[in-house]
Design an enzyme around this catalytic site. Sequence first.
Site, short mmCIF file in Angstrom:
data_model
loop_
_atom_site.label_atom_id
_atom_site.label_comp_id
_atom_site.label_asym_id
_atom_site.label_seq_id
_atom_site.Cartn_x
_atom_site.Cartn_y
_atom_site.Cartn_z
N GLY A 1 1.14 2.10 -3.25
CA GLY A 1 0.83 3.40 -2.67
C GLY A 1 -0.59 3.59 -2.18
O GLY A 1 -1.04 4.72 -2.03
N GLU B 1 -7.51 -3.06 4.48
CA GLU B 1 -8.65 -2.17 4.75
C GLU B 1 -8.45 -1.45 6.09
O GLU B 1 -8.74 -0.27 6.22
CB GLU B 1 -9.89 -3.06 4.81
N ARG C 1 24.37 2.98 0.84
CA ARG C 1 23.05 3.27 1.43
C ARG C 1 23.05 4.55 2.26
O ARG C 1 22.06 5.28 2.31
CB ARG C 1 22.56 2.09 2.28
N GLU D 1 16.31 -0.47 14.12
CA GLU D 1 16.03 -1.88 13.83
C GLU D 1 14.79 -1.99 12.95
O GLU D 1 13.86 -1.20 13.08
CB GLU D 1 15.75 -2.64 15.13
N GLU E 1 -5.49 -0.97 7.53
CA GLU E 1 -4.33 -0.07 7.39
C GLU E 1 -4.78 1.31 6.93
O GLU E 1 -4.31 2.33 7.42
CB GLU E 1 -3.33 -0.65 6.39
N ASN F 1 5.98 4.20 10.53
CA ASN F 1 5.87 3.10 9.57
C ASN F 1 4.58 2.35 9.82
O ASN F 1 4.10 2.30 10.95
CB ASN F 1 7.06 2.14 9.73
N HIS G 1 3.01 -1.49 9.39
CA HIS G 1 3.39 -2.89 9.15
C HIS G 1 2.12 -3.73 9.14
O HIS G 1 1.26 -3.56 10.01
CB HIS G 1 4.32 -3.35 10.28
C1 GRF Z 1 0.89 -2.70 3.01
O1 GRF Z 1 0.34 -3.89 3.50
C2 GRF Z 1 1.92 -2.18 3.97
O2 GRF Z 1 1.61 -2.35 5.30
C3 GRF Z 1 3.08 -3.05 3.61
O3 GRF Z 1 3.04 -3.19 2.21
C4 GRF Z 1 1.71 -2.97 1.76
C5 GRF Z 1 1.81 -1.80 0.85
O4 GRF Z 1 0.61 -1.40 0.32
N1 GRF Z 1 4.30 -2.58 4.19
P1 GRF Z 1 0.51 -0.02 -0.43
O5 GRF Z 1 1.79 0.20 -1.26
O6 GRF Z 1 0.34 1.07 0.58
O7 GRF Z 1 -0.68 -0.17 -1.34
#
Ligand code: GRF
Length: 203
Positions: A14, A180, A68, A151, A182, A110, A112
Amino acid sequence: MFPVGVGVLVSGGGSNFEALVAAARRGEIPEAAFPLLISNKPGVGALDRAARLGVPARVLDPKTFPDRAAYFDAVADALEKAGVRVVCLAGFLLKVEPNFVRRFAGRILNIHPGLLPRFGGKGMYGHHVHAAVLAAGEKESGCTVHLVDDEFDHGPVLAQARVPVRPGDTADQLAARVLEQEHRLYPAALRQFLEKLDKVETL
Ligand code: GRF
């Protein structure tokens, strides 16, 4: 301008969730309120962060639903009941089902940890992405914020940030460098998205 309810879905630590909330509280995403965090797993770090930050949190475990689609209907119900209009996936490892994508059409983001459209898709999460980037001998990597469609790791790109791959990098070192970015990119992309969302919806 009134705040937009942003719901966050997580499966793990998180840190991206916390980066979003912290940026909002610093006034960097003035439109955002965080009425609900949902984790598909119990006991994960994101739940501790939510408690510390005072963000309401729930665990919804897919194993307790018949399938699901039923699971994602329950997730969408909980989010809507909490007043969520925009959903941020932040380290959420399940593929969202079409019924969920329809209910929040064009309003699911999202992050990634790679430069999509490369190094995405099934099985490409977390360390698998960084290991694949290193194995391919890439000179740079980065992260991508995109809108979610049916997708995996697909849908219009909203923002990307790049980092160098250094000689001798391990997947852990590369992951830390990307993470960092992100934490910087996701709040900035959400802010821009919410600014546009309000313009579109008040026309
Ligand atoms: C991050 O690298 C995110 O992009 C990926 O998983 C990681 C999760 O990190 N999908 P966190 O749970 O936000 O610390």
